[in-house]
Design a protein around this motif. Structure first.
Motif, PDB file in Angstrom:
ATOM      1  N   ASP A 144       0.833  -1.198   0.000  1.00 12.47           N
ATOM      2  CA  ASP A 144       0.000   0.000   0.000  1.00 12.47           C
ATOM      3  C   ASP A 144       0.869   1.250   0.000  1.00 12.47           C
ATOM      4  OD1 ASP A 144      -2.782  -1.240   0.446  1.00 12.47           O
ATOM      5  OD2 ASP A 144      -1.596  -2.111   2.073  1.00 12.47           O
ATOM      6  N   THR A 145       0.306   2.333  -0.516  1.00 16.13           N
ATOM      7  CA  THR A 145       1.030   3.602  -0.540  1.00 16.13           C
ATOM      8  C   THR A 145       0.103   4.724  -0.071  1.00 16.13           C
ATOM      9  OG1 THR A 145       0.395   4.032  -2.843  1.00 16.13           O
ATOM     10  CG2 THR A 145       2.477   2.867  -2.472  1.00 16.13           C
ATOM     11  N   GLY A 146       0.680   5.895   0.116  1.00 16.42           N
ATOM     12  CA  GLY A 146      -0.105   7.080   0.459  1.00 16.42           C
ATOM     13  C   GLY A 146      -0.877   6.930   1.748  1.00 16.42           C
ATOM     14  N   SER A 147      -2.117   7.368   1.720  1.00 14.31           N
ATOM     15  CA  SER A 147      -2.942   7.342   2.929  1.00 14.31           C
ATOM     16  C   SER A 147      -3.317   5.922   3.346  1.00 14.31           C
ATOM     17  CB  SER A 147      -4.214   8.166   2.708  1.00 14.31           C
ATOM     18  OG  SER A 147      -4.958   7.656   1.607  1.00 14.31           O
ATOM     19  N   ASN A 148      -3.188   4.953   2.406  1.00 18.79           N
ATOM     20  CA  ASN A 148      -3.511   3.567   2.741  1.00 18.79           C
ATOM     21  C   ASN A 148      -2.416   2.891   3.560  1.00 18.79           C
ATOM     22  OD1 ASN A 148      -5.936   3.640   1.282  1.00 18.79           O
ATOM     23  ND2 ASN A 148      -4.896   3.119  -0.635  1.00 18.79           N
ATOM     24  N   LEU A 149      -1.227   3.494   3.573  1.00 17.73           N
ATOM     25  CA  LEU A 149      -0.090   2.875   4.242  1.00 17.73           C
ATOM     26  C   LEU A 149      -0.068   3.241   5.718  1.00 17.73           C
ATOM     27  CD1 LEU A 149       2.484   1.196   4.008  1.00 17.73           C
ATOM     28  CD2 LEU A 149       3.723   3.279   3.419  1.00 17.73           C
ATOM     29  N   THR A 150      -0.106   2.234   6.556  1.00 20.70           N
ATOM     30  CA  THR A 150      -0.036   2.412   8.003  1.00 20.70           C
ATOM     31  C   THR A 150       1.187   1.668   8.529  1.00 20.70           C
ATOM     32  OG1 THR A 150      -1.359   0.439   8.464  1.00 20.70           O
ATOM     33  CG2 THR A 150      -2.556   2.525   8.119  1.00 20.70           C
ATOM     34  N   PRO A 151       1.617   1.947   9.757  1.00 19.85           N
ATOM     35  CA  PRO A 151       2.760   1.205  10.306  1.00 19.85           C
ATOM     36  C   PRO A 151       2.538  -0.301  10.293  1.00 19.85           C
ATOM     37  CG  PRO A 151       2.301   3.134  11.649  1.00 19.85           C
ATOM     38  CD  PRO A 151       1.193   3.051  10.650  1.00 19.85           C
ATOM     39  N   GLU A 152       1.287  -0.739  10.470  1.00 15.99           N
ATOM     40  CA  GLU A 152       0.990  -2.176  10.483  1.00 15.99           C
ATOM     41  C   GLU A 152       1.157  -2.801   9.100  1.00 15.99           C
ATOM     42  OE1 GLU A 152      -1.003   0.138  11.784  1.00 15.99           O
ATOM     43  OE2 GLU A 152      -0.524  -0.225  13.900  1.00 15.99           O
ATOM     44  N   LEU A 153       0.998  -1.982   8.036  1.00 16.79           N
ATOM     45  CA  LEU A 153       1.083  -2.498   6.675  1.00 16.79           C
ATOM     46  C   LEU A 153       2.419  -2.195   6.009  1.00 16.79           C
ATOM     47  CD1 LEU A 153      -2.495  -1.557   5.374  1.00 16.79           C
ATOM     48  CD2 LEU A 153      -1.705  -3.756   6.232  1.00 16.79           C
ATOM     49  N   MET A 154       3.310  -1.538   6.722  1.00 15.11           N
ATOM     50  CA  MET A 154       4.603  -1.169   6.178  1.00 15.11           C
ATOM     51  C   MET A 154       5.465  -2.408   5.966  1.00 15.11           C
ATOM     52  SD  MET A 154       6.675   1.102   5.137  1.00 15.11           S
ATOM     53  CE  MET A 154       8.431   1.311   4.838  1.00 15.11           C
ATOM     54  N   ASN A 155       6.230  -2.405   4.857  1.00 13.98           N
ATOM     55  CA  ASN A 155       7.219  -3.459   4.621  1.00 13.98           C
ATOM     56  C   ASN A 155       8.509  -3.056   5.340  1.00 13.98           C
ATOM     57  OD1 ASN A 155       9.131  -5.252   3.658  1.00 13.98           O
ATOM     58  ND2 ASN A 155       8.403  -5.197   1.550  1.00 13.98           N
ATOM     59  N   TRP A 156       8.818  -3.744   6.427  1.00 13.57           N
ATOM     60  CA  TRP A 156       9.947  -3.364   7.260  1.00 13.57           C
ATOM     61  C   TRP A 156      11.257  -4.042   6.854  1.00 13.57           C
ATOM     62  CZ3 TRP A 156       9.222   0.786  10.022  1.00 13.57           C
ATOM     63  CH2 TRP A 156       7.944   1.112  10.449  1.00 13.57           C
ATOM     64  N   THR A 157      11.260  -4.675   5.679  1.00  8.68           N
ATOM     65  CA  THR A 157      12.461  -5.384   5.239  1.00  8.68           C
ATOM     66  C   THR A 157      13.670  -4.461   5.158  1.00  8.68           C
ATOM     67  OG1 THR A 157      11.104  -6.905   3.947  1.00  8.68           O
ATOM     68  CG2 THR A 157      13.444  -6.789   3.396  1.00  8.68           C
ATOM     69  N   CYS A 158      13.462  -3.258   4.591  1.00  3.83           N
ATOM     70  CA  CYS A 158      14.587  -2.339   4.416  1.00  3.83           C
ATOM     71  C   CYS A 158      15.211  -1.972   5.755  1.00  3.83           C
ATOM     72  CB  CYS A 158      14.139  -1.079   3.675  1.00  3.83           C
ATOM     73  SG  CYS A 158      12.735  -0.235   4.414  1.00  3.83           S
ATOM     74  N   LEU A 159      14.400  -1.936   6.810  1.00  2.00           N
ATOM     75  CA  LEU A 159      14.923  -1.594   8.136  1.00  2.00           C
ATOM     76  C   LEU A 159      15.552  -2.804   8.813  1.00  2.00           C
ATOM     77  CD1 LEU A 159      15.227   0.420  10.475  1.00  2.00           C
ATOM     78  CD2 LEU A 159      12.937  -0.241  11.234  1.00  2.00           C
ATOM     79  N   VAL A 160      14.853  -3.937   8.797  1.00  2.00           N
ATOM     80  CA  VAL A 160      15.315  -5.108   9.539  1.00  2.00           C
ATOM     81  C   VAL A 160      16.540  -5.736   8.884  1.00  2.00           C
ATOM     82  CG1 VAL A 160      14.613  -7.331  10.505  1.00  2.00           C
ATOM     83  CG2 VAL A 160      12.946  -5.508  10.281  1.00  2.00           C
ATOM     84  N   TRP A 161      16.669  -5.639   7.548  1.00  2.00           N
ATOM     85  CA  TRP A 161      17.891  -6.099   6.886  1.00  2.00           C
ATOM     86  C   TRP A 161      18.903  -4.967   6.760  1.00  2.00           C
ATOM     87  CZ3 TRP A 161      19.807  -4.577   1.929  1.00  2.00           C
ATOM     88  CH2 TRP A 161      20.946  -5.276   1.521  1.00  2.00           C
TER      89      TRP A 161
END
Length: 569
Positions: free
Chosen positions: A488-505
């Motif tokens: 999801d992008t824009g207003s549809n994107l919430t912390p719960e729906l964020m792809n955290w791969t870039c952070l965790v890797w």
């Protein structure tokens, strides 16, 4: 390779030839020849030429090595674990097209890796290759980045598989007892229990581990074939199959991106599923005839796994009824939801049971492969307290301490499930991106920078090697940002729906890069030679039409990959 006592001409590359062996590409500098014993067999001479002592028993064959890597693929449980990504981003068209397109390029990566494995059959695998092939002075840094990315991918494999396995077991319990709803704590504790069992099996003697994985992989293959046949035969759908135009032609885009990007995002399922074919590389020091058997096992795993995985994709794509219901079922496990949507209760439970058994075997294979990577990197002092993690048990002749370390880290990583489904799902994306970045670095160096410093082993791609490698590297460069995109992008994107791969890797990779700049570059010099070796300076003196060759032996040398080799004093 050359034997001590013989006068030889130093090669331009870090590789050695003799009448008994195919070439190797070694961390030892030009003309630096290890000391061989007459009692050494062919495999021991190869590993010695690479700069390492033979410490494991070579009780893996081509078949048992293939079995471990095929078990790590675990096509059936892997598909069950990543079905949400394959089907959830672009529907059935994304599944069938995405898998076959991705597999072409994944096969390029696998074949290029096999070529490296044949020239450098050591447990360090990609890490060792990056160190040896990098331009002079850059070997330690290339090894550092490759090793850490590969290690991060390896240690997340068993926890992610075992988490998915625990979720399937509890989903089966929920099906049997509709009043039972699994809790996060129950899932976590069951995952921990499975990790402990896998750690115990991985600490056994090599022969036992090979036998266990051989049985498990054989069961995996039969179960996969049985499921591919049973689902079309046992489906209760009416009509039985979805029309081909709908399966192949309609992209059900469930993301906020264009259709093409949505199809690319489905590749995370393929990449994660197929990321285990590097296992034969890491098991090569325990494999007989390693510089031929190990690369063959890599290509066999990727080829057979890719083809059979695509058949499974087709079966599901032609039989699924309601994708939305599968992805959002109260069972919390898309594979279980799909089975109960298209089959009778008994048949669905039977296939779910097969998947659970295969998942157990897969998690075991992941734990074995990861422990060998941890051992190999600890042997070169990559980690804090490496002296503990590189110990080989005198009883089992396996790296028990490395197994324990991986299991403890896995238990800690699974705490992510308390942060929600998206957070724990990052383990799957991390495994995909970390592994493929590690795969691509030494291949890219071999294709674009190596010059004449790469000496092919007995298994190679001939003149097509650089071209095939370039295709594989290009694919990885395309997929790294795609694997980090949220649906999801824009207003549809919430912390719960964020792809955290870039952070965790990316977070750990930034940390180890900073560590390198601040401190590690001062002491980390790449693969550490642990065999006795002698530096030969060979001179060819022209005398008219004749040539006289003489050799001079220097003192035992200390070797690193920063481009220098100096005698010890």
């Amino acid at each position: 390779m050359s034997f001590p006592g013989k006068a030889t001409t130093a090669s331009k590359s870090s590789g050695y030839d003799d009448v008994d062996h195919d070439p190797v590409t070694s961390v030892l500098a030009n003309g630096d020849i290890p000391r061989f014993d007459d009692c050494m067999d062919a495999d021991e001479r190869v590993i010695t030429a690479l700069g390492y002592k033979q410490e494991f028993k070579r009780e893996f064959s081509l078949w048992t090595t293939f079995c471990v890597s095929f078990a790590v693929l675990g096509l059936l449980p892997s598909f069950a674990s990543t079905m949400y990504y394959g089907m959830g981003y672009a529907g059935t068209a994304g599944m069938v097209w995405g898998w076959i397109i991705a597999m072409v390029f994944i096969q390029c990566v696998a074949m290029s890796m096999a070529e490296l494995c044949s020239a450098m059959p050591t447990s360090g695998g990609l890490y060792y290759a990056a160190a040896v092939l990098a331009p002079p002075g850059y070997g330690p840094y290339a090894a550092w980045i490759t090793g850490w990315s590969n290690w991060i991918g390896q240690i997340t494999a068993a926890p992610s598989v075992d988490y998915a396995l625990a979720a399937m077991i509890l989903a089966a319990g929920s099906i049997q007892n509709p009043d039972y709803t699994p809790t996060s704590w129950q899932t976590y504790l069951l995952t921990t229990f499975i990790l402990v069992i896998h750690a115990g099996i991985s600490s056994m003697p090599t022969k036992w581990v090979a036998r266990f994985n051989s049985w498990g992989s054989t069961f995996n293959m039969f179960a996969l074939v049985a499921v591919i046949i049973a689902i079309p035969a046992g489906t209760t759908n009416s009509p039985k199959f979805t029309p081909s135009n709908d399966v192949w032609g309609t992209i059900a885009n469930m993301t906020d991106y264009p259709d093409g990007v949505a199809v690319l995002m489905t590749f995370v399922s393929v990449i994660w599923t197929m990321s285990g074919y590097d296992s034969p590389f890491h098991l090569s020091e325990e494999c007989s005839n390693a510089n031929i058997a190990s690369p063959r096992a890599i290509v066999m795993t990727s080829g057979v796994g890719g083809l059979m995985g695509w058949f499974l994709q087709l079966v599901v794509a032609y039989t699924v009824i309601d994708i939305d219901e599968v992805l959002n079922s109260d069972l919390g496990q898309p594979w279980a939801s799909y089975l109960f949507q298209v089959m009778s209760r008994k048949a669905a439970l039977a296939i779910l049971a097969l998947t659970i058994i295969c998942g157990f075997s897969m998690g075991q294979g992941c734990m074995v492969a990861a422990s060998r990577v941890t051992y190999a990197y600890a042997r070169d002092d990559c980690f804090p307290l490496s002296r503990y993690w590189k110990r080989v048990s005198s009883v089992t002749k396996t790296p028990v301490n490395a197994v324990i370390l991986n299991a403890v880290l896995g238990v800690l990583m699974c705490l992510l499930l308390f942060a929600g489904d998206v957070a724990i799902g990052a383990l799957f994306s991390i495994g995909a991106i970390a592994q493929f970045v590690a795969f691509a670095i030494p291949i890219a160096i071999r294709v674009f920078f190596v010059g004449d410093r790469f000496r092919r082993g007995p298994w190679h791609l001939g003149p097509f090697g650089p071209w095939i490698g370039a295709l594989g590297v290009g694919f990885v460069l395309l997929m790294v940002p795609i694997l980090c995109l949220p649906a999801d992008t824009g207003s549809n994107l919430t912390p719960e729906l964020m792809n955290w791969t870039c952070l965790v890797w990316g977070g750990p990779m930034i940390a180890v890069t900073v560590w390198w700049v601040v401190d590690a570059r001062k002491w980390f010099k790449g693969p550490k030679v642990n065999v006795e070796h002698a530096l030969y300076e060979d001179v060819i003196i022209g005398v008219g039409d004749d040539q006289e060759q003489t050799g001079a032996t220097l003192a035992d040398a200390s070797v690193d990959t920063s481009g220098s080799s100096s005698p010890k004093r």
